[in-house]
Design a protein around this motif. Structure first.
Motif, PDB file in Angstrom:
ATOM      1  N   SER A 139      32.141  -4.246  11.962  1.00 24.17           N
ATOM      2  CA  SER A 139      31.716  -5.017  10.792  1.00 24.17           C
ATOM      3  C   SER A 139      30.195  -5.016  10.667  1.00 24.17           C
ATOM      4  CB  SER A 139      32.235  -6.456  10.892  1.00 24.17           C
ATOM      5  OG  SER A 139      33.649  -6.489  10.916  1.00 24.17           O
ATOM      6  N   TYR A 142      29.110  -1.517   9.529  1.00 23.11           N
ATOM      7  CA  TYR A 142      29.355  -1.288   8.107  1.00 23.11           C
ATOM      8  C   TYR A 142      28.334  -2.019   7.232  1.00 23.11           C
ATOM      9  CZ  TYR A 142      33.732   1.188   8.916  1.00 23.11           C
ATOM     10  OH  TYR A 142      34.672   2.114   9.278  1.00 23.11           O
ATOM     11  N   THR A 143      27.862  -3.164   7.700  1.00 25.66           N
ATOM     12  CA  THR A 143      26.800  -3.864   6.977  1.00 25.66           C
ATOM     13  C   THR A 143      25.529  -3.018   6.954  1.00 25.66           C
ATOM     14  OG1 THR A 143      27.716  -6.005   7.663  1.00 25.66           O
ATOM     15  CG2 THR A 143      25.450  -5.993   6.844  1.00 25.66           C
ATOM     16  N   GLN A 183      31.135 -10.176   0.939  1.00 21.89           N
ATOM     17  CA  GLN A 183      32.145 -10.278   1.995  1.00 21.89           C
ATOM     18  C   GLN A 183      32.603 -11.720   2.205  1.00 21.89           C
ATOM     19  OE1 GLN A 183      33.754  -7.881   3.128  1.00 21.89           O
ATOM     20  NE2 GLN A 183      32.424  -6.213   2.417  1.00 21.89           N
ATOM     21  N   SER A 187      36.438 -12.385   2.142  1.00 17.81           N
ATOM     22  CA  SER A 187      37.013 -12.838   3.413  1.00 17.81           C
ATOM     23  C   SER A 187      38.085 -13.898   3.224  1.00 17.81           C
ATOM     24  CB  SER A 187      35.910 -13.382   4.331  1.00 17.81           C
ATOM     25  OG  SER A 187      35.367 -14.580   3.802  1.00 17.81           O
ATOM     26  N   TYR A 345      35.242  -3.092   5.565  1.00 20.56           N
ATOM     27  CA  TYR A 345      34.796  -4.280   6.299  1.00 20.56           C
ATOM     28  C   TYR A 345      35.952  -5.265   6.466  1.00 20.56           C
ATOM     29  CZ  TYR A 345      31.673  -8.269   7.404  1.00 20.56           C
ATOM     30  OH  TYR A 345      31.043  -9.336   7.991  1.00 20.56           O
ATOM     31  N   GLN A 346      36.700  -5.496   5.385  1.00 19.54           N
ATOM     32  CA  GLN A 346      37.816  -6.431   5.440  1.00 19.54           C
ATOM     33  C   GLN A 346      38.958  -5.907   6.297  1.00 19.54           C
ATOM     34  OE1 GLN A 346      38.022  -9.625   4.424  1.00 19.54           O
ATOM     35  NE2 GLN A 346      35.837  -9.335   4.027  1.00 19.54           N
ATOM     36  N   SER A 349      37.850  -6.716   9.780  1.00 17.52           N
ATOM     37  CA  SER A 349      37.585  -8.114  10.112  1.00 17.52           C
ATOM     38  C   SER A 349      38.821  -9.002  10.024  1.00 17.52           C
ATOM     39  CB  SER A 349      36.487  -8.673   9.199  1.00 17.52           C
ATOM     40  OG  SER A 349      36.860  -8.600   7.838  1.00 17.52           O
ATOM     41  N   VAL A 398      30.892 -13.893   8.666  1.00 19.89           N
ATOM     42  CA  VAL A 398      30.178 -12.911   7.848  1.00 19.89           C
ATOM     43  C   VAL A 398      28.665 -13.117   7.966  1.00 19.89           C
ATOM     44  CG1 VAL A 398      29.761 -12.087   5.505  1.00 19.89           C
ATOM     45  CG2 VAL A 398      32.087 -12.637   6.235  1.00 19.89           C
ATOM     46  N   CYS A 401      27.453 -11.754  11.364  1.00 20.46           N
ATOM     47  CA  CYS A 401      27.406 -10.288  11.384  1.00 20.46           C
ATOM     48  C   CYS A 401      26.217  -9.764  10.583  1.00 20.46           C
ATOM     49  CB  CYS A 401      28.703  -9.712  10.818  1.00 20.46           C
ATOM     50  SG  CYS A 401      30.132  -9.876  11.901  1.00 20.46           S
TER      51      CYS A 401
END
Length: 488
Positions: A139, A142-143, A183, A187, A345-346, A349, A398, A401
């Motif tokens: 995660s 990816y950010t 996100q 989320s 990302y999802q 996560s 989130v 991260c």
């Protein structure tokens, strides 16, 4: 907004699903699955979309750079070998969804539950630490990657307006904050089963930017009418010593491992599949499609990108076209990267959310704050049910991260560490050990020895990749300034 005092009937990843049970009716209804959970509706197509979304991620952008470290001989061999290992181990892991019988046994909803059912003991805790550290790290990675692509679009626009690269140094931090804000909203999607539409969109985006990157590399290649690169990759001369060359090779192995990593969510993906047919059969088909498509893209992207740039291939291939148009196409590709990573990302996560929420629900003793739901009325008679604890905890995850990504903005090094962390234990070791335990493979037989040799070899690769990537981070930290270093 109406308040609901009823506690959720299903905990964990499906804690806030609407149950079809009526008042006073404890029997299962037609929309329940064989374990009493809401009916699973996943298909081979949706599972393959999840796999492609998870696998074809930021890792594909670093493959030409990895090829540059390995060269024309070792590079394609490494890419293909990782594909074979990942595919075979995924087949072994797919058979661990149910146990002890792989078709009619009890469901294992998560990777950790599969390890507990087949191995037990301290193995479960070790698996949990590695799996969730890898998921959280992905995660964060990816950010980082999404912010690079967002800044690339802004920088491209700046270059077109000013024509001065020196005046177009743009910080990645605002882009990371914007990505994190998106996100936080996404989320709140309740669980993995509700992600199918986002995964399909993300898979389409991954195809789009991979094809664009491949196409532009082909254009650059044909424009110069010359294949670049060498048989042994980057040559150890000048500023690159033999030791540095070795570190770069190790880091490249970690990047390739990261590019293929998705085993840590394979069981969770399989838990979305409907049956019949048996889930392991559907997952095998989805794995064949996902890994097959991914390998074709990886081989093309890595080889063509290396042929176009040679040993000067950038760490992120889309960053290599700053002075090579068409600008609008590269901007569109970077936009596709961002949209894809929003979904990816999802995908990575959601298992983290489910694990923490399951733990909290079991220890909450009926706390009103933990269980209380609110119902928000939406247009067209739609309703959205949410929980304050879920809203706060997922938002905090989130934010954390995003802050870590802002503190450690090292693209290739972070990918290498993530690949090394998750490859051997999650992709190789546990699938091998669970297969041996489930099928009762006897020690020192040919099958047992083959599996152990593969596992030991992959362990050495993971250790080498981790050492090389950590060395890269150490070098980066020598010139790094927190919240000021600009990613390129």
């Amino acid at each position: 907004m109406d308040e609901s005092d009823s506690a959720p009937l299903v905990r964990g990843a499906r804690a806030f699903e609407t149950s079809c049970h009526g008042e006073g009716n404890s029997s299962l209804c037609h929309s329940d699955d064989d374990d009493g959970r809401p009916k699973r509706t996943g298909t081979v197509l949706t599972a393959a979309a999840h796999i492609i979304t998870a696998v074809i991620g930021s890792g594909v952008l670093s493959l030409p750079w990895s090829m540059a470290q390995l060269g024309w001989i070792a590079g394609p061999i490494v890419l293909f070998t990782f594909a074979i290992v990942t595919y075979y181990m995924s087949l072994l892991l797919a058979d661990c969804y149910r146990s002890p019988d792989i078709v009619t046994g009890k469901r294992n909803y998560t990777y950790m539950q599969a390890v507990k059912a087949n191995l037990g003991g301290i193995q479960v805790w070790f698996c949990g630490v590695v799996q969730y550290a890898s998921l959280i790290g992905t995660s964060i990675g990816y950010t980082l990657t999404a912010s690079i692509s967002m800044v690339a679009i802004l920088r491209s626009d700046c270059l077109r307006r000013t024509g001065k690269p020196s005046s177009c140094h743009i910080s990645n931090n605002p882009s990371m904050i914007l990505f994190g804000a998106v996100q936080i909203i996404l989320s709140q999607i309740p669980d993995f089963n509700k992600l199918w539409w986002l995964s399909i969109v993300a898979a389409i985006m991954s195809f789009s930017y991979s094809i664009i990157g491949l196409g532009v590399c082909l254009g650059k290649l044909f424009d110069g009418c010359h294949f670049h690169g060498t048989y042994g990759g980057v040559v150890a001369i000048g500023n690159t010593t033999e030791t540095q060359k070795a570190w770069l090779i190790c880091q490249a192995l970690g990047n390739v491992a990261f590019a293929y990593s998705y085993s840590m969510i394979l069981i969770e993906i399989q838990d979305t599949l409907k049956s019949p047919p048996p889930e392991n059969k559907s997952m095998r088909k989805a794995t064949s499609v996902g890994i097959g498509v991914t390998t074709i893209f990886y081989m093309l992207s890595g080889c063509v990108g290396y042929a176009a740039f040679g040993n000067d291939a950038p760490g992120n291939i889309l960053m290599g076209f700053e002075s090579y148009g068409p600008y609008w196409l590269i901007d569109f590709a970077n936009a596709c990267v961002v949209v894809h990573l929003v979904g990816a990302y999802q995908v990575f996560s959601q298992p983290v959310y489910a694990c923490v929420e399951e733990f909290v629900y079991e220890g909450s003793s009926g706390s009103g704050f933990i269980y209380k739901e609110f119902v928000l009325s939406l247009p067209m008679d739609w309703t959205y049910r949410f929980n304050i604890f879920q809203l706060l905890w997922r938002s905090a995850f989130v934010v954390a991260c995003t802050l870590v990504a802002m503190l450690l903005p090292f693209f290739n090094d972070i990918l290498g560490i993530l690949g090394a962390l998750g490859f051997w234990p999650l992709t190789v070791y546990y699938p091998v050990e669970m297969f041996i335990a489930q099928m009762q493979v006897r020690k020192w037989t040919k099958e047992w020895l083959t599996l152990q040799v593969v596992s030991a070899t992959c362990l050495l690769i993971s250790v080498a990749a981790a050492i090389g990537s950590i060395e890269g981070v150490i070098q980066d930290l020598k010139v790094y300034k927190p919240f000021k270093t600009i990613l390129r």
